[in-house]
Design an enzyme around this catalytic site. Structure first.
Site, mmCIF file in Angstrom:
data_model
loop_
_atom_site.group_PDB
_atom_site.id
_atom_site.type_symbol
_atom_site.label_atom_id
_atom_site.label_comp_id
_atom_site.label_asym_id
_atom_site.label_seq_id
_atom_site.Cartn_x
_atom_site.Cartn_y
_atom_site.Cartn_z
ATOM 1 N N LYS A 13 -8.976 6.981 -9.691
ATOM 2 C CA LYS A 13 -8.332 8.267 -10.008
ATOM 3 C C LYS A 13 -8.865 8.841 -11.325
ATOM 4 O O LYS A 13 -9.249 9.998 -11.411
ATOM 5 C CB LYS A 13 -6.798 8.091 -10.124
ATOM 6 C CG LYS A 13 -6.158 7.429 -8.927
ATOM 7 C CD LYS A 13 -4.656 7.219 -9.125
ATOM 8 C CE LYS A 13 -4.266 6.295 -10.267
ATOM 9 N NZ LYS A 13 -4.557 4.861 -10.035
ATOM 10 N N ARG A 88 4.931 8.721 -8.825
ATOM 11 C CA ARG A 88 4.778 7.330 -8.399
ATOM 12 C C ARG A 88 6.018 6.778 -7.753
ATOM 13 O O ARG A 88 6.038 5.610 -7.363
ATOM 14 C CB ARG A 88 4.529 6.486 -9.635
ATOM 15 C CG ARG A 88 3.088 6.209 -9.932
ATOM 16 C CD ARG A 88 3.127 5.668 -11.331
ATOM 17 N NE ARG A 88 2.318 4.538 -11.548
ATOM 18 C CZ ARG A 88 1.123 4.631 -12.144
ATOM 19 N NH1 ARG A 88 0.600 5.780 -12.439
ATOM 20 N NH2 ARG A 88 0.466 3.553 -12.401
ATOM 21 N N ARG A 127 -13.242 -3.042 -16.835
ATOM 22 C CA ARG A 127 -13.131 -1.679 -17.369
ATOM 23 C C ARG A 127 -13.070 -1.658 -18.899
ATOM 24 O O ARG A 127 -12.371 -2.451 -19.518
ATOM 25 C CB ARG A 127 -11.877 -0.986 -16.819
ATOM 26 C CG ARG A 127 -11.578 0.335 -17.544
ATOM 27 C CD ARG A 127 -10.587 1.194 -16.826
ATOM 28 N NE ARG A 127 -9.328 0.527 -16.598
ATOM 29 C CZ ARG A 127 -8.346 1.055 -15.861
ATOM 30 N NH1 ARG A 127 -8.510 2.239 -15.288
ATOM 31 N NH2 ARG A 127 -7.227 0.385 -15.681
ATOM 32 N N ARG A 171 1.360 -4.669 -11.413
ATOM 33 C CA ARG A 171 1.064 -3.249 -11.177
ATOM 34 C C ARG A 171 0.871 -2.988 -9.683
ATOM 35 O O ARG A 171 1.313 -1.964 -9.155
ATOM 36 C CB ARG A 171 -0.178 -2.830 -11.977
ATOM 37 C CG ARG A 171 0.079 -2.801 -13.486
ATOM 38 C CD ARG A 171 -1.189 -2.905 -14.301
ATOM 39 N NE ARG A 171 -2.075 -1.769 -14.128
ATOM 40 C CZ ARG A 171 -3.363 -1.763 -14.523
ATOM 41 N NH1 ARG A 171 -3.885 -2.839 -15.104
ATOM 42 N NH2 ARG A 171 -4.086 -0.694 -14.339
#
Ligand code: AP5
Ligand code: ZN
Length: 213
Positions: A13, A88, A127, A171
């Site tokens: 995203k 969400r 990341r 998550r």
């Protein structure tokens, strides 16, 4: 355009948003980026959000709805926006509908970044981000020119506190239980397009562009 990008952690995203934002002159509203900025500057909002974020749980609906409501009033968002990581929960989606109705608008498209859980750990643990711009890199899939350094500013890159295998499990659990129902919510409204988010970044970009053209 008024767009929503939905997908699990690491689905791309945040990688695709800046490209689409530039193409259509939209503003990029990432609730995760805004919350991390609030945590870093220790605002009252940040202090409230930190505990949930560190353990990979969602922060309260009130908190994020407030952030988005305020952000949508900014002049730079009047041409349209990308909501990255919001809504969400179904309650957030309903609140968003109210906020847009009040403004006489609605959502044009929701892109669902569909991807298998099994590839996400490698994406998340590799990341590196440039905190002030939100730019992200990956040690293997999108390495910076110099390791640990932002290509544009030359400033150091950091890893997110929640980017480890253990917090990722929480998550993902939050995504499957609380966010997947939001995908059905938009499928019923016939504004949903599925993106094959496991493809290489450039191919994902083409799919996204096709979905929006
Ligand atoms: P948030 O910041 O939204 O995190 P997230 O949803 O877990 O999503 P990520 O940012 O991890 O994934 P991404 O899809 O942006 O991945 P990216 O493109 O960077 O939220 C953080 C926390 O804030 C939440 O846990 C919660 O506590 C709170 N929060 C936020 N919004 C909330 C809300 N609405 N309600 C309640 N709480 C909220 O890509 C990942 C990596 O993969 C990068 O290194 C990238 O280079 C690489 N990559 C990207 N695309 C590809 C590709 N196609 N192939 C190979 N590698 C790729
Ligand atoms: Zn992101």
């Amino acid at each position: 355009k008024r767009l929503i990008f939905i997908g699990p952690p690491g689905s791309g995203k945040g990688t695709q948003s800046p490209i689409v934002k530039d193409e259509y002159c939209l503003c990029h509203l990432s609730t995760g980026d805004m919350l991390r900025a609030a945590v870093a500057s220790k605002t009252p909002l940040g202090l409230k959000a930190k505990e949930a974020m560190d353990k990979g749980a969602l922060v309260t609906d009130e908190l994020v709805v407030g952030i988005i409501d305020e952000a949508m009033n900014k002049p730079k968002c009047q041409k349209g926006f990308i909501l990255d990581g919001f809504p969400r929960t179904v309650a957030q989606a309903e609140k968003l509908d109210e906020m847009l109705k009040k403004r006489g608008t609605g959502i044009d498209k929701v892109l669902n970044f569909a991807i298998d859980d099994s590839v996400l750990e490698e994406r998340i643990t590799g990341r590196w981000i440039h905190p002030s711009s939100g730019r992200s890199y990956h040690t293997k899939f999108a390495p910076p020119k110099t390791p640990g350094v932002d290509d544009i500013t030359g400033e150091p890159l950091i890893q997110r506190k929640d980017d480890n295998a253990e917090v990722l499990r929480s998550r993902l659990a939050a995504f499957h239980t609380q966010t997947e129902p939001v995908i059905d919510y938009y499928a019923k409204k016939a504004v949903l397009t599925n993106i094959h988010a496991e493809k290489p970044p450039k191919e994902v970009t083409s799919e996204v562009q096709k979905a929006l053209s």
